[in-house]
Motif scaffolding. Structure first.
Motif, short mmCIF file in Angstrom:
data_model
loop_
_atom_site.label_atom_id
_atom_site.label_comp_id
_atom_site.label_asym_id
_atom_site.label_seq_id
_atom_site.Cartn_x
_atom_site.Cartn_y
_atom_site.Cartn_z
N ARG A 10 1.21 -1.17 -0.08
CA ARG A 10 -0.22 -0.08 0.03
C ARG A 10 0.65 1.23 0.16
N ALA A 11 0.63 2.03 -0.71
CA ALA A 11 1.02 3.61 -0.96
C ALA A 11 0.46 4.80 -0.65
N LEU A 12 1.19 5.61 0.50
CA LEU A 12 -0.07 6.84 0.34
C LEU A 12 0.64 8.06 -0.37
N ILE A 13 -0.26 8.45 -1.09
CA ILE A 13 -0.22 9.78 -2.26
C ILE A 13 -0.61 10.55 -1.06
N VAL A 14 0.06 12.10 -1.21
CA VAL A 14 -0.30 13.25 -0.07
C VAL A 14 0.09 14.36 -1.21
N ASP A 15 -1.31 14.63 -1.78
CA ASP A 15 -0.73 16.07 -2.25
C ASP A 15 -2.35 16.98 -2.86
N ASP A 16 -2.12 17.66 -2.27
CA ASP A 16 -3.60 18.52 -2.81
C ASP A 16 -4.50 19.10 -4.19
N GLU A 17 -3.84 18.56 -5.38
CA GLU A 17 -4.36 18.75 -6.02
C GLU A 17 -4.33 17.17 -7.13
N PRO A 18 -5.84 17.32 -6.92
CA PRO A 18 -6.86 16.66 -7.41
C PRO A 18 -6.10 15.62 -8.82
N ALA A 19 -5.41 16.88 -9.25
CA ALA A 19 -6.03 15.91 -10.73
C ALA A 19 -4.45 15.24 -10.44
N ILE A 20 -3.26 15.95 -9.60
CA ILE A 20 -1.85 14.93 -9.64
C ILE A 20 -1.91 13.35 -9.03
N ARG A 21 -2.97 13.76 -8.13
CA ARG A 21 -3.46 12.52 -6.95
C ARG A 21 -4.03 11.51 -7.91
N GLU A 22 -4.64 12.24 -8.99
CA GLU A 22 -5.21 10.77 -9.56
C GLU A 22 -3.48 10.26 -10.92
N LEU A 23 -3.58 11.14 -11.17
CA LEU A 23 -2.41 10.14 -12.11
C LEU A 23 -1.52 9.89 -11.27
N LEU A 24 -1.13 9.88 -10.57
CA LEU A 24 0.07 9.08 -8.99
C LEU A 24 -0.99 7.84 -9.04
N ALA A 25 -1.81 8.41 -8.87
CA ALA A 25 -3.12 6.87 -8.14
C ALA A 25 -2.81 6.05 -9.20
N TYR A 26 -2.81 6.29 -10.69
CA TYR A 26 -3.52 5.64 -11.72
C TYR A 26 -1.82 4.56 -12.09
N THR A 27 -0.27 5.70 -11.79
CA THR A 27 0.14 5.47 -12.28
C THR A 27 0.85 3.97 -11.38
N LEU A 28 0.71 4.06 -10.18
CA LEU A 28 1.38 3.02 -8.75
C LEU A 28 0.15 1.99 -9.09
N GLU A 29 -1.26 2.38 -9.47
CA GLU A 29 -2.53 0.78 -9.40
C GLU A 29 -1.68 0.11 -10.04
N ASP A 30 -1.56 0.66 -11.55
CA ASP A 30 -1.29 0.03 -13.08
C ASP A 30 -0.22 -0.52 -12.71
N MET A 31 0.42 -1.05 -11.12
CA MET A 31 2.00 -1.58 -11.25
C MET A 31 1.80 -2.74 -10.08
N ASP A 32 0.28 -2.44 -10.37
CA ASP A 32 -0.09 -3.51 -8.94
C ASP A 32 0.00 -3.05 -7.32
N LEU A 33 -0.55 -2.18 -7.06
CA LEU A 33 0.21 -1.43 -5.82
C LEU A 33 -1.25 -1.07 -5.70
N GLN A 34 -1.66 -1.15 -4.27
CA GLN A 34 -3.10 -0.64 -2.91
C GLN A 34 -2.59 1.02 -3.02
N VAL A 35 -3.90 1.64 -3.77
CA VAL A 35 -2.94 3.90 -3.17
C VAL A 35 -3.83 3.96 -1.61
N SER A 36 -3.51 5.01 -1.02
CA SER A 36 -4.04 5.76 -0.04
C SER A 36 -3.56 7.16 -0.66
N LEU A 37 -5.24 7.81 -0.52
CA LEU A 37 -4.66 9.20 -0.63
C LEU A 37 -5.38 10.11 0.33
N ALA A 38 -4.30 11.43 0.24
CA ALA A 38 -4.41 12.42 1.44
C ALA A 38 -3.97 13.61 1.08
#
Length: 454
Positions: A10-38
């Motif tokens: 599980r990776a934690l992504i911390v960013d207040d810009e929704p577009a950046i969070r979405e890009l980061l989450a998509y990339t890491l999920e494509d690597m079969d990682l679970q993602v939590s957002l803050a």
């Protein structure tokens, strides 16, 4: 093609810009990682408190604070979680500050997806490497270089501990120490303790390259770039791609090359001589010098911006004369290597020779010790090496070492102190104490019995 890591992480992504969070989450999920957002420092703390985070990626600018707060908190409360930071494209100073705080690496905006994937892989290697790093005796491949950094003194123990911590970071390290203290050995040990251990470790002596060739040596050249360039040649940065580039005697770099080196480090890209485009490289920089870089900066002989880029994490290697209790262990190990190289079978130092070495000034440190043993091994004629075999040509005994009044007592006291220190560090486990000293358990047990320490 899916770049799967096949891990339940599980990776934690911390960013207040929704577009950046979405890009980061998509990339890491494509690597079969679970993602939590803050989206804030407070939300990140809440996610970390749940205890199922193995990797954190945080922006530095957050609405309720700084990402550096998250980095510092992870360092103090969750030291096994690798944390990387997101910086503005030109914020090299901010990235350096984050790595000093404990971040292992950074990624710049706009986000390069390939760079992000590489960073995630390194983070997971770090997270997975922790148990192995704690079992030094069971993982010889990862610690073979650190194992050659011998001794039981507090000074060298601190160096070994720093090596393991620095192996978990991608931050540049600057090693200082006198000539002959083993700075390259320390750099190699840091590389071996890192996720880059399977990639190249490329050492270069910056003072040994002619000034007119230094750019092509570092960055390579294209075919036809100059007379004699009959084919393309990769430079040192490309040779170290994915691994570590060790810049020994970095203070000897000419000023014009310092500018180009700084740019290569900041941009993570190099342009070969005669090339029209840059090549991206992923290289960790470890530098070293026996000179005082801060003083050279004050004298305008070394660029201040490069100094701060290299000196993110300083590490000092102590001179041999400040850890004399380590000399018997180091001498014994070096003597075995000398004997193997010269095909001499078993070599031994007499008690008097060992006492002589423990009182020798060693201006040249470990390198000088090895040279003395090389010479003694070639010249000695008795059953063992004696003080007169070790004495450098053209010197008297009074000029080199102060011979103790009672050699046997001096040797026994030194050896007892070394054995006791090793046992204390090993919590009384004799096999572990023998490993720390770099000797066999049988030899350790014999020494205990000889000194009536059973």
């Amino acid at each position: 093609m899916n770049a799967s890591l096949d891990q339940n992480i599980r990776a934690l992504i911390v960013d207040d810009e929704p577009a950046i969070r979405e890009l980061l989450a998509y990339t890491l999920e494509d690597m079969d990682l679970q993602v939590s957002l803050a989206a804030s420092v407070q939300e990140a703390r809440a996610q970390l408190a749940q205890g199922d985070i193995q990797f954190c990626l945080t922006d530095l600018r957050l609405p309720d604070g700084s990402g550096l707060e998250i980095v510092s908190e992870i360092q103090s409360r969750y030291p096994n979680i690798p944390v990387a930071v997101i910086t503005a494209f030109s914020s090299a100073d901010t990235a350096v500050e984050a790595m000093k705080a404990g971040a292992f690496d950074y990624v710049s905006k706009p986000i390069d997806v390939n760079r992000l994937r590489l960073l995630a892989r390194k983070a997971l290697q770090l997270a997975g490497a922790k148990p192995a790093a704690e079992k030094c005796s069971e993982d010889a491949s990862c610690h073979q270089h650190a194992a050659r950094i011998l001794g039981v003194s507090p000074a060298i123990t601190r160096v070994r501990e720093q090596i393991q911590r620095l192996g978990r970071s991608m931050a540049p390290v600057h090693i200082t120490g006198e000539s002959g203290t083993g700075k390259e050995l320390v750099a190699c040990a840091i590389h071996s303790a890192s996720p880059r251990a399977s990639a190249p470790f490329v050492p270069v002596n910056c003072g040994a390259i002619p000034e007119n060739l230094i750019e092509s040596e570092f960055f390579g050249y294209e075919k036809g770039a100059f007379t004699g360039a009959t084919q393309r040649r990769a430079g040192l940065f490309e040779a170290a791609n994915g691994g570590t580039l060790f810049l020994d005697e970095v203070a000897d770099l000419p000023l014009n090359m310092q500018v180009k080196l700084l740019r290569a480090i900041q941009e993570r890209a190099v342009r070969a001589v005669g090339a029209t485009r840059e090549v991206t490289v992923d290289v960790r920089i470890i530098s070293a010098t026996h000179q005082d870089l801060a003083q050279l900066v004050a004298q305008k002989r070394f660029r201040e911006d490069l100094y701060y880029r290299l000196n993110v994490i300083p590490l000092s290697v102590p001179p041999l004369r400040e850890r004399r209790e380590d000399i018997p262990v180091i001498a014994e190990a070096l003597l075995q290597r000398v004997a193997e190289r010269q095909g001499l079978g078993n070599l031994a130092l007499s008690p008097a020779a060992l006492a002589w070495l423990t009182h020798y000034p060693f201006a040249g440190n470990v390198r000088e010790l090895e040279n003395l043993l090389e010479r003694a091994a070639a010249l000695y004629e008795g059953d063992s090496i004696e003080p007169h075999d070790l004495q450098p040509p053209g010197t008297s005994n009074s000029e080199t070492a102060e011979t103790p009044v009672n050699l046997d007592d001096t040797i026994d006291a030194t050896e007892k102190r070394i054995l006791l220190d090793a046992l204390e560090r090993a919590n009384g486990v004799k096999t572990e104490a023998a490993r720390l000293l770099g000797i066999s358990f049988r030899s350790f047990r014999y020494r205990l019995k000889k000194l009536e320490m059973q």
